[in-house]
Design a protein around this motif. Structure first.
Motif, PDB file in Angstrom:
ATOM      1  N   GLN A 143       0.817  -1.205   0.000  1.00  0.00           N
ATOM      2  CA  GLN A 143       0.000   0.000   0.000  1.00  0.00           C
ATOM      3  C   GLN A 143       0.858   1.265   0.000  1.00  0.00           C
ATOM      4  N   ALA A 146       2.455   1.717  -3.393  1.00  0.00           N
ATOM      5  CA  ALA A 146       1.483   2.216  -4.373  1.00  0.00           C
ATOM      6  C   ALA A 146       1.222   3.708  -4.175  1.00  0.00           C
ATOM      7  N   LYS A 147       1.157   4.160  -2.917  1.00  0.00           N
ATOM      8  CA  LYS A 147       0.944   5.586  -2.653  1.00  0.00           C
ATOM      9  C   LYS A 147       2.147   6.417  -3.094  1.00  0.00           C
ATOM     10  N   ARG A 149       4.226   5.611  -5.534  1.00  0.00           N
ATOM     11  CA  ARG A 149       4.203   5.601  -6.999  1.00  0.00           C
ATOM     12  C   ARG A 149       3.159   6.580  -7.522  1.00  0.00           C
ATOM     13  N   ALA A 150       2.048   6.736  -6.789  1.00  0.00           N
ATOM     14  CA  ALA A 150       0.966   7.625  -7.222  1.00  0.00           C
ATOM     15  C   ALA A 150       1.343   9.103  -7.111  1.00  0.00           C
ATOM     16  N   ILE A 151       2.406   9.429  -6.380  1.00  0.00           N
ATOM     17  CA  ILE A 151       2.840  10.831  -6.293  1.00  0.00           C
ATOM     18  C   ILE A 151       3.203  11.348  -7.678  1.00  0.00           C
ATOM     19  N   LYS A 152       3.935  10.556  -8.442  1.00  0.00           N
ATOM     20  CA  LYS A 152       4.295  10.916  -9.816  1.00  0.00           C
ATOM     21  C   LYS A 152       4.380   9.621 -10.620  1.00  0.00           C
ATOM     22  N   PRO A 153       3.237   9.136 -11.145  1.00  0.00           N
ATOM     23  CA  PRO A 153       3.263   7.881 -11.906  1.00  0.00           C
ATOM     24  C   PRO A 153       4.166   8.003 -13.126  1.00  0.00           C
ATOM     25  N   ASP A 155       5.540   8.285 -16.740  1.00  0.00           N
ATOM     26  CA  ASP A 155       4.983   8.793 -17.980  1.00  0.00           C
ATOM     27  C   ASP A 155       5.483   7.919 -19.128  1.00  0.00           C
ATOM     28  N   LYS A 163       8.607   4.601 -10.367  1.00  0.00           N
ATOM     29  CA  LYS A 163       8.152   3.278 -10.789  1.00  0.00           C
ATOM     30  C   LYS A 163       8.745   2.214  -9.884  1.00  0.00           C
TER      31      LYS A 163
END
Length: 178
Positions: A143, A146-147, A149-153, A155, A163
């Motif tokens: 978890q 994943a959080k 990674r979600a800051i700057k997925p 591109d 990543k």
């Protein structure tokens, strides 16, 4: 019958599994984890093995049977070896810093992004671009990763972002002019 749910779980030396009411507690050299049992499930500990059984054939009980056995296996592995997840930061000027239990990310936004680490997670940053998360709870490690990674997925056009280590990104070609 669930194939995973009916498999007995071997308890390694140094790990203690206790069942109190509808809560299973796993204690080992790295720490202690608990798991609440769903209605209709029971856990029996005997001769260094753990068996999960169900009392009915209802859909939700059948669904929780294999999940409970898998979670107990993850808990036993967590308190003996622990879990580790690695993330990589790609991009010019992108970096991360660790100050106590707070991570700070410079990933192309105006201000740095602050991320407080939850209890039970240890982080290490190498070369400001490689983040290693360690802990005993597999769910919590996943978890938090994943959080982050979600800051700057990542591109797919510029190959920039945060990543997972080993994650393969296919570079997409941008629009072409006339």
């Amino acid at each position: 019958m669930s194939r995973i749910g009916k498999k007995p779980l071997q308890i390694p030396a140094g790990v203690d599994v206790k069942v109190a009411g509808n809560v299973v507690t796993v204690k080992g050299p790295l720490g202690q984890l608990t798991w609440p049992l769903a209605q209709g499930l029971s856990v029996a500990v005997q001769d260094n093995t753990v068996n999960v059984t169900r009392q009915s054939e209802e859909r939700n009980v059948r669904a929780m049977h294999g999940l409970t056995r898998a979670e107990l296996g993850n808990m036993v592995a967590g308190v003996t070896k622990g879990y580790e997840r690695t993330l990589e930061i790609n991009g010019v000027g992108y970096k991360a810093q660790l100050q106590g239990k707070t991570m700070s990310f410079n990933v192309g936004y105006i201000n740095p992004i602050e991320f407080p680490l939850p209890a039970g997670i240890d982080a290490k940053i190498d070369k400001q671009t490689v983040i290693t998360l360690r802990g005993i709870d597999k769910r919590l490690i996943g978890q938090v990763a994943a959080k982050l990674r979600a800051i700057k997925p990542p591109d797919v056009y510029k190959q920039k972002g945060i990543k997972y280590a080993g994650e393969a990104l296919r570079k997409k070609e941008g629009k072409t002019g006339k």
